[in-house]
Design an enzyme around this catalytic site. Structure first.
Site, PDB file in Angstrom:
ATOM      1  N   ARG A   1      78.496  38.833  62.441  1.00  0.00           N
ATOM      2  CA  ARG A   1      77.794  38.872  63.729  1.00  0.00           C
ATOM      3  C   ARG A   1      78.759  39.143  64.885  1.00  0.00           C
ATOM      4  NH1 ARG A   1      73.539  34.282  65.691  1.00  0.00           N
ATOM      5  NH2 ARG A   1      73.249  35.124  67.779  1.00  0.00           N
TER       6      ARG A   1
ATOM      7  N   ARG B   1      79.952  47.802  62.277  1.00  0.00           N
ATOM      8  CA  ARG B   1      79.111  47.551  61.097  1.00  0.00           C
ATOM      9  C   ARG B   1      78.550  48.880  60.578  1.00  0.00           C
ATOM     10  NH1 ARG B   1      77.164  42.866  64.279  1.00  0.00           N
ATOM     11  NH2 ARG B   1      75.233  43.949  64.778  1.00  0.00           N
TER      12      ARG B   1
ATOM     13  N   LYS C   1      71.260  39.334  44.399  1.00  0.00           N
ATOM     14  CA  LYS C   1      71.048  38.936  43.011  1.00  0.00           C
ATOM     15  C   LYS C   1      70.309  40.102  42.325  1.00  0.00           C
ATOM     16  CE  LYS C   1      67.980  37.485  39.869  1.00  0.00           C
ATOM     17  NZ  LYS C   1      68.510  38.207  38.786  1.00  0.00           N
TER      18      LYS C   1
ATOM     19  N   SER D   1      57.872  41.852  40.620  1.00  0.00           N
ATOM     20  CA  SER D   1      56.447  41.790  40.268  1.00  0.00           C
ATOM     21  C   SER D   1      55.724  40.773  41.154  1.00  0.00           C
ATOM     22  CB  SER D   1      56.307  41.386  38.808  1.00  0.00           C
ATOM     23  OG  SER D   1      56.884  40.108  38.635  1.00  0.00           O
TER      24      SER D   1
ATOM     25  N   GLU E   1      58.199  43.005  48.362  1.00  0.00           N
ATOM     26  CA  GLU E   1      57.710  44.302  47.871  1.00  0.00           C
ATOM     27  C   GLU E   1      57.322  44.086  46.421  1.00  0.00           C
ATOM     28  OE1 GLU E   1      57.131  46.873  49.586  1.00  0.00           O
ATOM     29  OE2 GLU E   1      58.248  46.505  51.423  1.00  0.00           O
TER      30      GLU E   1
ATOM     31  N   CYS F   1      56.916  51.251  41.203  1.00  0.00           N
ATOM     32  CA  CYS F   1      55.812  50.537  41.859  1.00  0.00           C
ATOM     33  C   CYS F   1      54.789  51.535  42.370  1.00  0.00           C
ATOM     34  CB  CYS F   1      56.346  49.706  43.009  1.00  0.00           C
ATOM     35  SG  CYS F   1      57.336  50.676  44.147  1.00  0.00           S
ATOM     36  N   ASP F   2      55.263  52.768  42.740  1.00  0.00           N
ATOM     37  CA  ASP F   2      54.351  53.768  43.296  1.00  0.00           C
ATOM     38  C   ASP F   2      53.885  54.779  42.238  1.00  0.00           C
ATOM     39  OD1 ASP F   2      56.858  54.880  43.061  1.00  0.00           O
ATOM     40  OD2 ASP F   2      57.099  55.403  45.171  1.00  0.00           O
TER      41      ASP F   2
ATOM     42  N   GLU G   1      49.302  45.471  36.416  1.00  0.00           N
ATOM     43  CA  GLU G   1      50.231  46.596  36.507  1.00  0.00           C
ATOM     44  C   GLU G   1      51.000  46.671  35.185  1.00  0.00           C
ATOM     45  OE1 GLU G   1      53.809  45.862  38.693  1.00  0.00           O
ATOM     46  OE2 GLU G   1      53.862  47.896  39.489  1.00  0.00           O
TER      47      GLU G   1
ATOM     48  N   HIS H   1      58.123  56.610  47.748  1.00  0.00           N
ATOM     49  CA  HIS H   1      58.669  55.929  48.930  1.00  0.00           C
ATOM     50  C   HIS H   1      59.967  56.567  49.395  1.00  0.00           C
ATOM     51  CE1 HIS H   1      56.340  52.152  47.448  1.00  0.00           C
ATOM     52  NE2 HIS H   1      55.552  53.081  47.937  1.00  0.00           N
ATOM     53  N   GLY H   2      60.645  57.270  48.495  1.00  0.00           N
ATOM     54  CA  GLY H   2      61.884  57.944  48.860  1.00  0.00           C
ATOM     55  C   GLY H   2      62.876  56.970  49.476  1.00  0.00           C
TER      56      GLY H   2
HETATM   57  P1  NAP Z   1      60.636  41.098  38.041  1.00  0.00           P
HETATM   58  O1  NAP Z   1      60.642  40.782  36.615  1.00  0.00           O
HETATM   59  O2  NAP Z   1      59.647  40.432  38.907  1.00  0.00           O
HETATM   60  O3  NAP Z   1      62.124  40.826  38.570  1.00  0.00           O
HETATM   61  C1  NAP Z   1      62.536  41.177  39.872  1.00  0.00           C
HETATM   62  C2  NAP Z   1      63.757  40.351  40.249  1.00  0.00           C
HETATM   63  O4  NAP Z   1      63.332  39.000  40.447  1.00  0.00           O
HETATM   64  C3  NAP Z   1      64.825  40.302  39.157  1.00  0.00           C
HETATM   65  O5  NAP Z   1      66.088  40.301  39.759  1.00  0.00           O
HETATM   66  C4  NAP Z   1      64.533  38.988  38.471  1.00  0.00           C
HETATM   67  O6  NAP Z   1      65.641  38.448  37.786  1.00  0.00           O
HETATM   68  C5  NAP Z   1      64.149  38.134  39.661  1.00  0.00           C
HETATM   69  N1  NAP Z   1      63.361  36.941  39.337  1.00  0.00           N
HETATM   70  C6  NAP Z   1      62.531  36.735  38.300  1.00  0.00           C
HETATM   71  N2  NAP Z   1      61.997  35.481  38.367  1.00  0.00           N
HETATM   72  C7  NAP Z   1      62.508  34.900  39.479  1.00  0.00           C
HETATM   73  C8  NAP Z   1      62.354  33.636  40.087  1.00  0.00           C
HETATM   74  N3  NAP Z   1      61.541  32.706  39.568  1.00  0.00           N
HETATM   75  N4  NAP Z   1      63.055  33.362  41.211  1.00  0.00           N
HETATM   76  C9  NAP Z   1      63.858  34.292  41.771  1.00  0.00           C
HETATM   77  N5  NAP Z   1      64.055  35.514  41.222  1.00  0.00           N
HETATM   78  C10 NAP Z   1      63.373  35.831  40.104  1.00  0.00           C
HETATM   79  O7  NAP Z   1      60.425  42.678  38.278  1.00  0.00           O
HETATM   80  P2  NAP Z   1      61.100  43.884  37.492  1.00  0.00           P
HETATM   81  O8  NAP Z   1      60.444  44.011  36.161  1.00  0.00           O
HETATM   82  O9  NAP Z   1      62.580  43.825  37.566  1.00  0.00           O
HETATM   83  O10 NAP Z   1      60.643  45.103  38.436  1.00  0.00           O
HETATM   84  C11 NAP Z   1      59.410  45.689  38.352  1.00  0.00           C
HETATM   85  C12 NAP Z   1      58.438  45.135  39.382  1.00  0.00           C
HETATM   86  O11 NAP Z   1      58.924  45.397  40.703  1.00  0.00           O
HETATM   87  C13 NAP Z   1      57.089  45.844  39.303  1.00  0.00           C
HETATM   88  O12 NAP Z   1      56.056  44.907  39.455  1.00  0.00           O
HETATM   89  C14 NAP Z   1      57.138  46.804  40.474  1.00  0.00           C
HETATM   90  O13 NAP Z   1      55.868  47.200  40.952  1.00  0.00           O
HETATM   91  C15 NAP Z   1      57.888  46.016  41.474  1.00  0.00           C
HETATM   92  N6  NAP Z   1      58.452  46.892  42.490  1.00  0.00           N
HETATM   93  C16 NAP Z   1      57.835  46.945  43.714  1.00  0.00           C
HETATM   94  C17 NAP Z   1      58.292  47.829  44.687  1.00  0.00           C
HETATM   95  C18 NAP Z   1      57.594  47.927  46.014  1.00  0.00           C
HETATM   96  O14 NAP Z   1      58.084  48.630  46.884  1.00  0.00           O
HETATM   97  N7  NAP Z   1      56.480  47.249  46.212  1.00  0.00           N
HETATM   98  C19 NAP Z   1      59.393  48.657  44.415  1.00  0.00           C
HETATM   99  C20 NAP Z   1      60.002  48.580  43.154  1.00  0.00           C
HETATM  100  C21 NAP Z   1      59.516  47.692  42.200  1.00  0.00           C
HETATM  101  P3  NAP Z   1      65.924  38.676  36.216  1.00  0.00           P
HETATM  102  O15 NAP Z   1      64.975  39.736  35.759  1.00  0.00           O
HETATM  103  O16 NAP Z   1      67.344  39.086  36.160  1.00  0.00           O
HETATM  104  O17 NAP Z   1      65.678  37.365  35.571  1.00  0.00           O
END
Ligand code: NAP
Length: 508
Positions: free
Chosen positions: A79, A86, A198, A251, A270, A304-305, A402, A462-463
């Site tokens: 800050r 930055r 993380k 998710s 997101e 996601c998209d 999904e 989303h690019g």
């Molecule tokens: P995920 O399984 O929900 O994991 C996302 C992140 O959250 C990982 O780093 C995961 O760690 C962590 N995580 C899991 N449980 C947690 C908890 N209880 N506390 C804190 N962190 C936790 O999702 P993913 O399979 O990696 O990614 C796919 C999902 O992301 C899809 O649903 C997709 O639609 C969504 N997404 C959304 C957007 C958007 O713009 N809306 C963009 C991209 C992706 P670990 O897996 O290492 O345990």
């Protein structure tokens, strides 16, 4: 040839060592120091599931040390650095990514299973995002509020400042490991926050390499932490009051858990998506089919998209269906290291199991597989299109959830009202695509669809976030476009100046 992670640049030497079996073991970055923990996690390649790396898991003691240093010193180190400095660090990180990006591209291919062009595309998008951070600046401003519009506040005035929240915790998903990190970093640190990342433990290697480049770019050491912890282990850290904001991409299920555990903070969420594409009777059908097919199979539907539902107006339904099948036939599935491959593997075997179960569920409820439907290996599948009658669609797992894989449903509609009803019955509300020319129908759809963004005559993408994106309903909270996200990584502070009776103003 088995998948192997080769790191060629000497810049990365300090952040890993080779294990007795020759596998690189990566460290965490704890507020300025590369640290090896006491436990390890194997990292596998989705190409053939071989172990390509290990990450060391930081201890709770390391995490506590990181938060302590970041809260006491790091958030002030960043800050107290002038904004232009930055910005220049982010630009320097972009330069380093450009000059040393080969290892990062390779990590995206080997660890995330991205086809070569997609891996290069993600690195390019990350470089662009870092350089476009200058556009975020346009939204970093406050307000001046005169007091004389109310009796009580006459002879006073206020300035509303925006200031950094302190520490932003970013949690990223596996599908855009590098870009999501860079994006969250840009909008968090440009405004003066310390940053804790993380990454997903499915493919953390591109993120670890990038954090090293950021360190070399001169990022304030005590303001930066990378922890390779599992999501489960994060739950203890989320409520820590030293964390001012959490930016999660993941998710919907994870989003709900994080919101429940974290307590009162600022959030960007997101979350899950999967988008409908609505094709009107006057659409250019060749173009629509080509773009929709891409929306289905690009990065194996793990976006996601990604398009998960196609709604076509009745008169053109059969024609669109056959054009889509022709497009999906052209997709070459295989090893992402092969430059001719357009679709690589899914991230893990579990994801293929989930896709196969969802296809069986659809078939058992009257769904007809128009293309694909088969498993081609432990982590490889065919892109899949399933036709279903609109009356039965709501029961299908593929409609309700999904399914993060290259599979979409297709059905017909008679009126735009019907297309809206089907689209809005999904619990997600990320984006929608509309293909067609009739401005009245398009305008009706724009007004009624419950989504965060609508793409006309193209598939949703989303690019780099040049345009804002983010979801409604189960798809999340907040917007991640350039300039928009700083709303959630800064806090307002109102300063009221009282000049009553001091003769500054002489009101009649
Ligand atoms: P995920 O399984 O929900 O994991 C996302 C992140 O959250 C990982 O780093 C995961 O760690 C962590 N995580 C899991 N449980 C947690 C908890 N209880 N506390 C804190 N962190 C936790 O999702 P993913 O399979 O990696 O990614 C796919 C999902 O992301 C899809 O649903 C997709 O639609 C969504 N997404 C959304 C957007 C958007 O713009 N809306 C963009 C991209 C992706 P670990 O897996 O290492 O345990």
């Amino acid at each position: 040839m088995g998948a192997r992670l080769d790191i060629t640049s000497p810049l990365f030497k300090e952040i890993y060592r080779l294990d007795s079996d020759g596998i690189p073991v990566f460290k965490s970055y704890i507020a300025g120091e590369w640290v090896e923990g006491e436990a390890y996690q194997d990292i596998r390649s989705p190409i053939d599931l071989s172990v390509i790396a290990r990450v060391s898991i930081p201890s709770q003691r390391d995490v506590e040390r990181a938060l302590d240093i970041m809260y006491r010193y790091g958030r002030w180190d960043i800050r107290n650095m002038p904004g232009y400095k930055r910005l220049s660090i982010l630009n320097k990180a972009a330069d380093l990514l450009e000059s040393s990006g080969d290892d990062v591209v390779n990590a995206l291919i080997i660890n995330a299973g991205k086809p070569i062009q997609a891996a290069k595309g993600e690195v390019k998008a990350s470089i662009d995002r870092l350089r476009e951070a200058k556009l975020d600046l346009k939204k970093v401003h406050g307000d001046y509020i005169p007091g004389d519009w109310s009796d009580e506040t006459t002879e006073t005035e206020a300035i509303v400042r925006r200031e950094p929240v302190g520490i932003v915790l970013a949690i990223t998903p596996f599908n855009y490991p590098l870009f999501d990190t860079v994006n969250k970093l840009s909008y968090s640190t440009l405004v003066g926050n310390a940053f804790m990342i993380k990454p997903s433990l499915l493919d953390p290697i591109p993120v670890i390499l990038f954090i090293r480049l950021l360190e070399l770019a001169g990022f304030p050491k005590r303001a930066l932490t990378l922890i390779t912890l599992s999501g489960r282990d994060m739950e203890k850290i989320l409520p820590d009051p030293r964390i001012g904001a959490i930016s999660l991409t993941g998710s919907t299920e994870t989003g709900i858990k994080v919101l429940r555990s974290a307590g009162i903070k600022q959030f960007i969420m997101e979350l899950g998506g999967g988008d409908p594409a609505i094709v009107l009777g006057d659409a250019d059908l060749e173009w629509s089919a080509q773009r929709i097919a891409r929306g289905i199979y690009s990065y194996s539907g793990q976006r996601c998209d990604a398009i998960k539902l196609i709604l076509a107006e009745e008169p053109i339904y059969d024609k669109l269906k056959s054009l889509l099948v022709e497009e999906l036939k052209k997709v070459k599935v295989g090893d992402p290291r092969d430059p001719s491959v357009s679709m690589g593997p899914l991230i893990e075997e579990k994801a293929v199991d989930e896709m196969m179960k969802a296809i069986e569920d659809a078939a058992s409820k009257g769904g007809k597989i128009l293309f694909g439907g088969r498993r081609l290996g432990q982590t490889y599948v065919e892109p899949t299109l399933i036709e279903v009658e609109k009356e039965r669609i709501y029961d299908l797992v593929l409609f309700k959830k999904e399914v993060f894989a290259p599979v979409a449903l297709i059905t017909s509609f008679r009126t735009v009202e019907e297309a809206v009803e089907i689209s809005n019955k999904r619990s997600y509300g990320l984006d929608a695509a509309i293909f067609g020319k009739d401005i009245n129908k398009i305008r009706y759809l724009i007004r009624h669809l419950e989504v965060g963004a609508i793409y006309i005559n193209d598939y949703p993408r989303h690019g780099i976030g040049y345009y804002p994106f983010g979801g409604r309903k189960d798809s999340g909270i907040g917007r991640e476009g350039i300039g928009y996200a700083i709303e959630y990584t800064t806090a307002y502070k109102t300063i009221v100046y009282n000049y009553k009776g001091k003769g500054v103003w002489e009101y009649l």
